[in-house]
Structure formats: structure tokens, C-alpha cells
Motif scaffolding. Structure first.
Motif, PDB file in Angstrom:
ATOM      1  N   LEU A  59      -8.109-103.362  45.944  1.00 33.44           N
ATOM      2  CA  LEU A  59      -9.120-103.547  46.981  1.00 33.44           C
ATOM      3  C   LEU A  59     -10.067-102.347  47.044  1.00 33.44           C
ATOM      4  O   LEU A  59     -11.293-102.516  47.127  1.00 33.44           O
ATOM      5  CB  LEU A  59      -8.451-103.767  48.339  1.00 33.44           C
ATOM      6  CG  LEU A  59      -7.966-105.190  48.622  1.00 33.44           C
ATOM      7  CD1 LEU A  59      -6.992-105.216  49.792  1.00 33.44           C
ATOM      8  CD2 LEU A  59      -9.156-106.108  48.903  1.00 33.44           C
ATOM      9  N   SER A  60      -9.503-101.147  46.986  1.00 30.84           N
ATOM     10  CA  SER A  60     -10.344 -99.943  47.000  1.00 30.84           C
ATOM     11  C   SER A  60     -11.305 -99.950  45.819  1.00 30.84           C
ATOM     12  O   SER A  60     -12.507 -99.652  45.967  1.00 30.84           O
ATOM     13  CB  SER A  60      -9.461 -98.684  46.944  1.00 30.84           C
ATOM     14  OG  SER A  60      -8.716 -98.534  48.126  1.00 30.84           O
ATOM     15  N   ASP A  61     -10.794-100.305  44.643  1.00 28.28           N
ATOM     16  CA  ASP A  61     -11.629-100.346  43.447  1.00 28.28           C
ATOM     17  C   ASP A  61     -12.744-101.376  43.570  1.00 28.28           C
ATOM     18  O   ASP A  61     -13.897-101.119  43.211  1.00 28.28           O
ATOM     19  CB  ASP A  61     -10.779-100.661  42.213  1.00 28.28           C
ATOM     20  CG  ASP A  61      -9.977 -99.463  41.739  1.00 28.28           C
ATOM     21  OD1 ASP A  61     -10.172 -98.359  42.289  1.00 28.28           O
ATOM     22  OD2 ASP A  61      -9.144 -99.621  40.828  1.00 28.28           O
ATOM     23  N   ASN A  62     -12.399-102.559  44.074  1.00 32.55           N
ATOM     24  CA  ASN A  62     -13.399-103.622  44.162  1.00 32.55           C
ATOM     25  C   ASN A  62     -14.438-103.349  45.244  1.00 32.55           C
ATOM     26  O   ASN A  62     -15.609-103.715  45.088  1.00 32.55           O
ATOM     27  CB  ASN A  62     -12.722-104.974  44.397  1.00 32.55           C
ATOM     28  CG  ASN A  62     -12.148-105.556  43.117  1.00 32.55           C
ATOM     29  OD1 ASN A  62     -12.761-105.468  42.060  1.00 32.55           O
ATOM     30  ND2 ASN A  62     -10.966-106.139  43.203  1.00 32.55           N
ATOM     31  N   PHE A  63     -14.029-102.688  46.332  1.00 36.91           N
ATOM     32  CA  PHE A  63     -15.029-102.285  47.331  1.00 36.91           C
ATOM     33  C   PHE A  63     -15.992-101.268  46.731  1.00 36.91           C
ATOM     34  O   PHE A  63     -17.209-101.328  46.959  1.00 36.91           O
ATOM     35  CB  PHE A  63     -14.343-101.699  48.571  1.00 36.91           C
ATOM     36  CG  PHE A  63     -13.942-102.723  49.598  1.00 36.91           C
ATOM     37  CD1 PHE A  63     -14.900-103.519  50.212  1.00 36.91           C
ATOM     38  CD2 PHE A  63     -12.614-102.902  49.939  1.00 36.91           C
ATOM     39  CE1 PHE A  63     -14.533-104.469  51.160  1.00 36.91           C
ATOM     40  CE2 PHE A  63     -12.235-103.852  50.883  1.00 36.91           C
ATOM     41  CZ  PHE A  63     -13.200-104.637  51.499  1.00 36.91           C
ATOM     42  N   THR A  64     -15.457-100.327  45.957  1.00 37.22           N
ATOM     43  CA  THR A  64     -16.309 -99.336  45.293  1.00 37.22           C
ATOM     44  C   THR A  64     -17.248-100.015  44.306  1.00 37.22           C
ATOM     45  O   THR A  64     -18.456 -99.736  44.273  1.00 37.22           O
ATOM     46  CB  THR A  64     -15.445 -98.300  44.553  1.00 37.22           C
ATOM     47  OG1 THR A  64     -14.628 -97.598  45.487  1.00 37.22           O
ATOM     48  CG2 THR A  64     -16.322 -97.297  43.812  1.00 37.22           C
ATOM     49  N   LYS A  65     -16.692-100.909  43.501  1.00 41.15           N
ATOM     50  CA  LYS A  65     -17.504-101.639  42.517  1.00 41.15           C
ATOM     51  C   LYS A  65     -18.601-102.444  43.217  1.00 41.15           C
ATOM     52  O   LYS A  65     -19.745-102.505  42.741  1.00 41.15           O
ATOM     53  CB  LYS A  65     -16.599-102.565  41.702  1.00 41.15           C
ATOM     54  CG  LYS A  65     -17.291-103.238  40.528  1.00 41.15           C
ATOM     55  CD  LYS A  65     -16.329-104.151  39.776  1.00 41.15           C
ATOM     56  CE  LYS A  65     -15.211-103.369  39.136  1.00 41.15           C
ATOM     57  NZ  LYS A  65     -14.326-104.250  38.318  1.00 41.15           N
ATOM     58  N   PHE A  66     -18.253-103.055  44.337  1.00 41.60           N
ATOM     59  CA  PHE A  66     -19.210-103.867  45.089  1.00 41.60           C
ATOM     60  C   PHE A  66     -20.394-103.018  45.558  1.00 41.60           C
ATOM     61  O   PHE A  66     -21.554-103.403  45.392  1.00 41.60           O
ATOM     62  CB  PHE A  66     -18.498-104.500  46.287  1.00 41.60           C
ATOM     63  CG  PHE A  66     -19.340-105.478  47.063  1.00 41.60           C
ATOM     64  CD1 PHE A  66     -19.457-106.795  46.655  1.00 41.60           C
ATOM     65  CD2 PHE A  66     -20.018-105.083  48.204  1.00 41.60           C
ATOM     66  CE1 PHE A  66     -20.222-107.707  47.366  1.00 41.60           C
ATOM     67  CE2 PHE A  66     -20.795-105.972  48.926  1.00 41.60           C
ATOM     68  CZ  PHE A  66     -20.897-107.295  48.512  1.00 41.60           C
ATOM     69  N   VAL A  67     -20.096-101.844  46.120  1.00 38.62           N
ATOM     70  CA  VAL A  67     -21.162-100.955  46.607  1.00 38.62           C
ATOM     71  C   VAL A  67     -22.058-100.500  45.462  1.00 38.62           C
ATOM     72  O   VAL A  67     -23.287-100.481  45.575  1.00 38.62           O
ATOM     73  CB  VAL A  67     -20.556 -99.733  47.329  1.00 38.62           C
ATOM     74  CG1 VAL A  67     -21.624 -98.678  47.601  1.00 38.62           C
ATOM     75  CG2 VAL A  67     -19.925-100.150  48.639  1.00 38.62           C
ATOM     76  N   VAL A  68     -21.430-100.129  44.348  1.00 40.06           N
ATOM     77  CA  VAL A  68     -22.201 -99.676  43.188  1.00 40.06           C
ATOM     78  C   VAL A  68     -23.128-100.776  42.696  1.00 40.06           C
ATOM     79  O   VAL A  68     -24.310-100.547  42.404  1.00 40.06           O
ATOM     80  CB  VAL A  68     -21.259 -99.226  42.059  1.00 40.06           C
ATOM     81  CG1 VAL A  68     -22.041 -98.984  40.767  1.00 40.06           C
ATOM     82  CG2 VAL A  68     -20.507 -97.955  42.455  1.00 40.06           C
ATOM     83  N   MET A  69     -22.621-102.000  42.618  1.00 39.13           N
ATOM     84  CA  MET A  69     -23.416-103.123  42.104  1.00 39.13           C
ATOM     85  C   MET A  69     -24.556-103.484  43.057  1.00 39.13           C
ATOM     86  O   MET A  69     -25.675-103.769  42.622  1.00 39.13           O
ATOM     87  CB  MET A  69     -22.503-104.325  41.860  1.00 39.13           C
ATOM     88  CG  MET A  69     -21.475-104.092  40.763  1.00 39.13           C
ATOM     89  SD  MET A  69     -20.253-105.413  40.620  1.00 39.13           S
ATOM     90  CE  MET A  69     -21.203-106.652  39.780  1.00 39.13           C
TER      91      MET A  69
END
Length: 283
Positions: A59-69
Motif C-alpha cells: 500500500l505504501s509503495d502504491n500510494f507513492t507510485k500514485f503520487v509520482v504518476m
């Protein structure tokens, strides 16, 4: 517009993962909850800790990925007022989704902290930390191999590749220390598994982080490839750093975070310089 549509599809894919994972994370936390007078429930909880740690890390990784994208949408250059309104609306909508769901994620982590004994929380965080540095080591290690391959293939300066390799070595040293500290497996075996995984990733081009367009590489040559490699490396290193920072406590893996920060800052500076002095497409 075509690029925005492609970016939106990628964002939606991550958004769907978050939509699916948050309820599962909540369900796992519900399963961890025990009555104060029922210490016998603890052993059965331990079988779920690894799964809980994985969900928390993912979840932490995907939230980070989401913000970056979503942040990349700001770099689009709309060709009309209608497109500009569309981009602004999309960014606002996606950051609204992020704010709402990140709030829920933080609330769930607070609840977990309230209902779990300190030793359980410590074990979960140790699992999250181990997975975080392992993931960072895999990603930066693969990027180092990819950059070296492209620099060699197109006869480009290998300084970028060497800089990435240097950061990868720092991450690997932190990983080794973590593996040795946990004492659950020998470092040699773990390192061999890392090398096999990276080799497998490199065996299929679709799994590469840096995949410059073949047609543009043929037309523009190494100027395009160099530009593309620099910008993609900047994005990937930034994401690796953010994921490591959001997953782990500040005191954890300080050397790796420092090495990634230095590399990220260097890449950002060079990428901005290239963008200012070149009209070549890099996407």
C-alpha cells in the motif's frame, strides 16, 4: 491527448490496486484485534503478520507510485484551453482520491498500533523494513544493469551508470546488514536469489524500467537515448527513494537514503539541463 490518455490508464491501474488492497488490509487488522484478557490469541495472529506486513508495504509503495504518476500530469503541455481544464480537473480529482484514501490508510495503521502489543508491532515493522530495503536493492540494481547496457550499446559516457551502481552498492550493504541481523538466512543465498531475480527481469524487455522507443532511437541516435535514460533514471530513483522513506523509520537505512538522495539530486540537475538545451523528445 494520446499521452494523457496513456498516463491516465496507468494511474487508474494503480488506483484499482489501492481500492482492492485497503479493504483487505482492514480485514487483516480486524483479524489481529484481540481482547485484553485473551493472550492465547497471540500465536494465531503471528501467522498473519507476514501477510499484514506485505499489504502495508504494498500500500505504501502504491500510494507513492500514485503520487509520482499524478505529478507527471503537471508536466503535460496542453494545446488548448479545453485540454488545460481537463488536465487540471484530472489532477484535482486524483489528488482528492489520494487524500481520502491515504487518510484511511493512516487511520488503519493507528488502529493497528492501538490494538497490537509492542512486540507484534515491532515484528511487523521489521518485516516491512526488510521488504523495503530488499525491493530498493532489486530496483536500483536492475537500473544499474540497464543503464550500463544502454551506455555500452550506444557508446555513451558511463558516468551515469557508475553513479547508479555506486548507489546500488550502498543499498546492497544495508540489505546485507539487515539480512545478517535478522539471521533467518545466509547472505550468500539471499544475494544469489537477488542476482537470479534481476537476471530474469533483464531477460524480457517488457520488464525493463528504461525502454527507449526503437524508432526514435534509430532516428535521433544516442542523443535521444541519453536524454531518455537520464529522465527515466530520475523518475525511478526518485520513486525508489520515496518508497524507502515512506515505508521505514527515519533512522533505518540512512546510508541508502543518503545515497539515493544524492543520486536523485544529480539526475534532476542533469535532466533539467538537458531539457533546457535540447528539443529532442525523450518520452
Amino acid at each position: 491527448m494520446a499521452r494523457m490518455i496513456h498516463m491516465h490508464r496507468n494511474i487508474v491501474a494503480v488506483q484499482q490496486k489501492l481500492d482492492a488492497a485497503l479493504p483487505e488490509y482492514k480485514q487483516l487488522i480486524d483479524g489481529m484485534e484481540i481482547e485484553p484478557e485473551s493472550p492465547k490469541s497471540l500465536p494465531s495472529q503471528r501467522s498473519n503478520m507476514q501477510l499484514l506486513a506485505k499489504h502495508q508495504g504494498d500500500l505504501s509503495d502504491n500510494f507513492t507510485k500514485f503520487v509520482v504518476m499524478v505529478s507527471r500530469l503537471k508536466k503535460l503541455k496542453p494545446q488548448s484551453s479545453t485540454q488545460l481544464k481537463l488536465v487540471k480537473s484530472l489532477i484535482s480529482c486524483k489528488f482528492g482520491f489520494y487524500s481520502e484514501n491515504m487518510y484511511e490508510f493512516r487511520q488503519l495503521k493507528r488502529r493497528l498500533a492501538q490494538i497490537s502489543p509492542p512486540e507484534i508491532l515491532q515484528e511487523i515493522q521489521e518485516m516491512v523494513d526488510s521488504e523495503a530495503i530488499n525491493s530498493a536493492c532489486l530496483c536500483i540494481g536492475q537500473l544499474a544493469f540497464e543503464s550500463l547496457h544502454l551506455c555500452t550499446k550506444y557508446e555513451m559516457d558511463v558516468q551515469l551508470s557508475l553513479a547508479i551502481k555506486g548507489a546500488a552498492e550502498v543499498c546492497e550493504a544495508d540489505l546485507k546488514e539487515n539480512v545478517d541481523m535478522r539471521g533467518k538466512e545466509a547472505w550468500e543465498e539471499h544475494k544469489e536469489a537477488l542476482d537470479v531475480f534481476i537476471k530474469t527481469q533483464l531477460g524480457e524487455r517488457k520488464r525493463w524500467y528504461v525502454r527507449p522507443s526503437r524508432s526514435r532511437s534509430s532516428y535521433y541516435g544516442k542523443s535521444y537515448v541519453s536524454n531518455y535514460l537520464m529522465r527515466r533514471s530520475e523518475e525511478i530513483v526518485g520513486q525508489i527513494y520515496l518508497q524507502l522513506r515512506t515505508r521505514c523509520a527515519d533512522r533505518q537505512f540512512e546510508k541508502s537514503k543518503e545515497a539515493l538522495t544524492e543520486l536523485k539530486d544529480t539526475l534532476e540537475g542533469v535532466a533539467k539541463s538537458q531539457e533546457a538545451n535540447s528539443q529532442l523528445p525523450w518520452q
